[in-house]
Design a protein around this motif. Structure first.
Motif, PDB file in Angstrom:
ATOM      1  N   ILE A 110      -7.279  12.713  -4.979  1.00 12.66           N
ATOM      2  CA  ILE A 110      -6.437  12.327  -5.987  1.00 12.66           C
ATOM      3  C   ILE A 110      -5.440  13.517  -7.012  1.00 12.66           C
ATOM      4  O   ILE A 110      -6.053  14.197  -7.032  1.00 12.66           O
ATOM      5  CB  ILE A 110      -7.403  11.557  -7.386  1.00 12.66           C
ATOM      6  CG1 ILE A 110      -8.546  10.706  -6.626  1.00 12.66           C
ATOM      7  CG2 ILE A 110      -6.614  11.023  -8.842  1.00 12.66           C
ATOM      8  CD1 ILE A 110      -9.369  10.178  -7.796  1.00 12.66           C
ATOM      9  N   TYR A 111      -3.953  12.271  -7.327  1.00 13.85           N
ATOM     10  CA  TYR A 111      -3.715  14.117  -7.686  1.00 13.85           C
ATOM     11  C   TYR A 111      -2.917  13.634  -9.025  1.00 13.85           C
ATOM     12  O   TYR A 111      -3.394  12.755  -9.733  1.00 13.85           O
ATOM     13  CB  TYR A 111      -1.879  13.565  -6.878  1.00 13.85           C
ATOM     14  CG  TYR A 111      -1.209  13.867  -7.871  1.00 13.85           C
ATOM     15  CD1 TYR A 111      -0.562  15.110  -7.390  1.00 13.85           C
ATOM     16  CD2 TYR A 111       0.224  12.893  -8.151  1.00 13.85           C
ATOM     17  CE1 TYR A 111       0.299  15.808  -8.005  1.00 13.85           C
ATOM     18  CE2 TYR A 111       1.075  13.249  -9.268  1.00 13.85           C
ATOM     19  CZ  TYR A 111       1.735  15.552  -9.072  1.00 13.85           C
ATOM     20  OH  TYR A 111       2.769  15.757  -9.272  1.00 13.85           O
ATOM     21  N   PHE A 144      -9.032   1.559  -0.774  1.00 11.33           N
ATOM     22  CA  PHE A 144      -9.850   1.732  -0.692  1.00 11.33           C
ATOM     23  C   PHE A 144      -9.971   2.274  -1.891  1.00 11.33           C
ATOM     24  O   PHE A 144      -9.480   2.532  -3.067  1.00 11.33           O
ATOM     25  CB  PHE A 144      -9.561   3.197   0.082  1.00 11.33           C
ATOM     26  CG  PHE A 144     -11.293   4.214   0.497  1.00 11.33           C
ATOM     27  CD1 PHE A 144     -12.278   3.848   0.885  1.00 11.33           C
ATOM     28  CD2 PHE A 144     -10.880   5.022  -0.589  1.00 11.33           C
ATOM     29  CE1 PHE A 144     -13.360   4.827   1.313  1.00 11.33           C
ATOM     30  CE2 PHE A 144     -12.619   5.747  -0.859  1.00 11.33           C
ATOM     31  CZ  PHE A 144     -12.925   5.724   0.087  1.00 11.33           C
ATOM     32  N   LYS A 145     -11.333   2.325  -2.282  1.00  8.64           N
ATOM     33  CA  LYS A 145     -11.617   2.613  -4.062  1.00  8.64           C
ATOM     34  C   LYS A 145     -12.819   3.579  -4.056  1.00  8.64           C
ATOM     35  O   LYS A 145     -13.996   3.268  -5.037  1.00  8.64           O
ATOM     36  CB  LYS A 145     -12.200   0.881  -4.811  1.00  8.64           C
ATOM     37  CG  LYS A 145     -11.104  -0.432  -4.619  1.00  8.64           C
ATOM     38  CD  LYS A 145     -11.867  -1.964  -5.384  1.00  8.64           C
ATOM     39  CE  LYS A 145     -10.040  -2.793  -5.389  1.00  8.64           C
ATOM     40  NZ  LYS A 145     -11.028  -3.714  -6.236  1.00  8.64           N
ATOM     41  N   GLY A 146     -13.295   3.847  -2.913  1.00 11.62           N
ATOM     42  CA  GLY A 146     -14.338   4.783  -2.804  1.00 11.62           C
ATOM     43  C   GLY A 146     -13.764   5.971  -3.418  1.00 11.62           C
ATOM     44  O   GLY A 146     -13.252   6.627  -4.612  1.00 11.62           O
ATOM     45  N   GLY A 185      -6.592   1.707  -3.703  1.00  7.93           N
ATOM     46  CA  GLY A 185      -7.069   0.099  -4.451  1.00  7.93           C
ATOM     47  C   GLY A 185      -7.310   0.247  -6.145  1.00  7.93           C
ATOM     48  O   GLY A 185      -7.118  -0.751  -6.365  1.00  7.93           O
ATOM     49  N   LEU A 186      -7.014   1.355  -6.639  1.00  8.24           N
ATOM     50  CA  LEU A 186      -7.280   1.261  -7.858  1.00  8.24           C
ATOM     51  C   LEU A 186      -6.023   1.806  -8.512  1.00  8.24           C
ATOM     52  O   LEU A 186      -6.283   2.113  -9.995  1.00  8.24           O
ATOM     53  CB  LEU A 186      -8.772   2.099  -7.739  1.00  8.24           C
ATOM     54  CG  LEU A 186     -10.254   1.700  -7.356  1.00  8.24           C
ATOM     55  CD1 LEU A 186     -11.036   3.196  -8.272  1.00  8.24           C
ATOM     56  CD2 LEU A 186     -10.709   0.251  -8.287  1.00  8.24           C
ATOM     57  N   GLY A 187      -5.201   1.916  -7.598  1.00  9.81           N
ATOM     58  CA  GLY A 187      -4.383   2.790  -8.490  1.00  9.81           C
ATOM     59  C   GLY A 187      -4.003   4.356  -8.327  1.00  9.81           C
ATOM     60  O   GLY A 187      -3.241   5.031  -9.615  1.00  9.81           O
ATOM     61  N   ARG A 188      -4.653   4.596  -7.912  1.00 10.18           N
ATOM     62  CA  ARG A 188      -4.729   5.974  -8.163  1.00 10.18           C
ATOM     63  C   ARG A 188      -3.866   6.888  -7.561  1.00 10.18           C
ATOM     64  O   ARG A 188      -4.099   6.316  -5.781  1.00 10.18           O
ATOM     65  CB  ARG A 188      -5.985   7.449  -8.046  1.00 10.18           C
ATOM     66  CG  ARG A 188      -7.473   6.421  -8.953  1.00 10.18           C
ATOM     67  CD  ARG A 188      -8.577   7.045  -8.674  1.00 10.18           C
ATOM     68  NE  ARG A 188      -8.971   5.771  -7.255  1.00 10.18           N
ATOM     69  CZ  ARG A 188     -10.226   6.371  -6.571  1.00 10.18           C
ATOM     70  NH1 ARG A 188     -11.448   7.384  -7.678  1.00 10.18           N
ATOM     71  NH2 ARG A 188     -10.720   5.074  -5.592  1.00 10.18           N
ATOM     72  N   GLN A 189      -3.100   7.946  -7.571  1.00 12.16           N
ATOM     73  CA  GLN A 189      -1.612   8.234  -6.562  1.00 12.16           C
ATOM     74  C   GLN A 189      -2.924   9.279  -6.238  1.00 12.16           C
ATOM     75  O   GLN A 189      -3.906  10.517  -6.646  1.00 12.16           O
ATOM     76  CB  GLN A 189      -0.759   9.785  -6.996  1.00 12.16           C
ATOM     77  CG  GLN A 189      -0.191   9.466  -6.081  1.00 12.16           C
ATOM     78  CD  GLN A 189       0.606   8.966  -5.614  1.00 12.16           C
ATOM     79  OE1 GLN A 189       1.577   8.568  -5.865  1.00 12.16           O
ATOM     80  NE2 GLN A 189       0.909   9.348  -4.051  1.00 12.16           N
TER      81      GLN A 189
END
Length: 243
Positions: free
Chosen positions: A241-242, A214-216, A133-137
């Protein structure tokens, strides 16, 4: 294959590219998969895309008979029959449509395989799961993301004994090669939907959509995506997180 224009990469970087298209029934090394009753041939534009690619490039060999394959084992051995019409000795690569290598890694891996003395080479990969949800791969790690998959052989006409895991006749102990490839196995909703049906992962698509919002914090257990009761949920695995 359109992702990152990877079809063009395949045409440019391999002497020959053999594609055996169609729906494989549950059987052989993948007998645990589900028979879905899907059409024998792709209906998402893959067939038309490959026909056009084949017409434009002489090194693309595309076979789509419009029948159900008995198993994935039978499907990959159909590719071997095509390869034998071209040569009886070469570097043989297995590249799934959601797996992408860098050009420099191909020649490096072939060189390492020769030096190893083996006729089969395996790779680790970046197991990409889409964004949160935060755009993190996101990426799979541990036993699920850091294991080895055989993708390269010094081939001399052998058939595949099994497709999962991929093993050819007279295969020697597998060499571990240094290049890593990108595996976009859970990056696209259609891919996740298919895995839920074909592999029988209950709730996979719902879990994946939830992960997309998800933003956790990370890492998180792999069960956040795969669930706790599905087949082949690996132990000692997590989502991170990649970077």
């Amino acid at each position: 294959m359109k992702h990152n224009d990877f079809a063009s990469f395949m045409v440019k970087n391999f002497d020959h590219w053999i594609v055996i298209e169609g729906h494989a029934r549950a059987g052989g090394s993948t007998s645990w998969c589900k028979n879905l009753g899907k059409p024998q041939r792709s209906t998402d534009g893959t067939h038309e895309f490959m026909m056009n690619l084949c017409e434009q490039n002489q090194n693309v060999h595309y076979y789509s008979p419009g029948v159900y394959w008995k198993s994935k084992d039978a499907q990959v051995n159909e590719a071997i029959l095509t390869a034998k019409l071209i040569t009886n000795s070469c570097f043989l690569w297995q590249v799934d449509c959601d797996e992408q290598f860098e050009a420099a890694d191909l020649s490096l891996a072939e060189s390492e395989l020769i030096k190893s003395g083996s006729n089969a080479g395996a790779f680790q990969f970046y197991h990409l799961l889409g964004k949160d949800g935060l755009g993190r791969q996101l990426i799979g790690k541990g036993n699920w993301g850091d294991n080895w998959h055989t993708r390269l052989w010094l081939w001399k006409g052998e058939r595949f004994i099994t497709h999962e895991p991929p093993v050819i006749e007279n295969q020697k102990p597998v060499a571990h090669l240094s290049p890593k490839y990108h595996h976009y196995s859970y990056c696209f909703e259609e891919s996740v939907r298919f895995k839920e049906m074909y592999y029988g992962y209950k709730g996979l698509l719902e879990n994946w959509r939830r992960l997309r919002s998800f933003k956790g914090d990370f890492p998180q257990p792999v069960t956040l995506l795969l669930g706790k009761t599905n087949r082949h949920v690996p132990k000692n695995s997590f989502i991170d997180i990649y970077s």
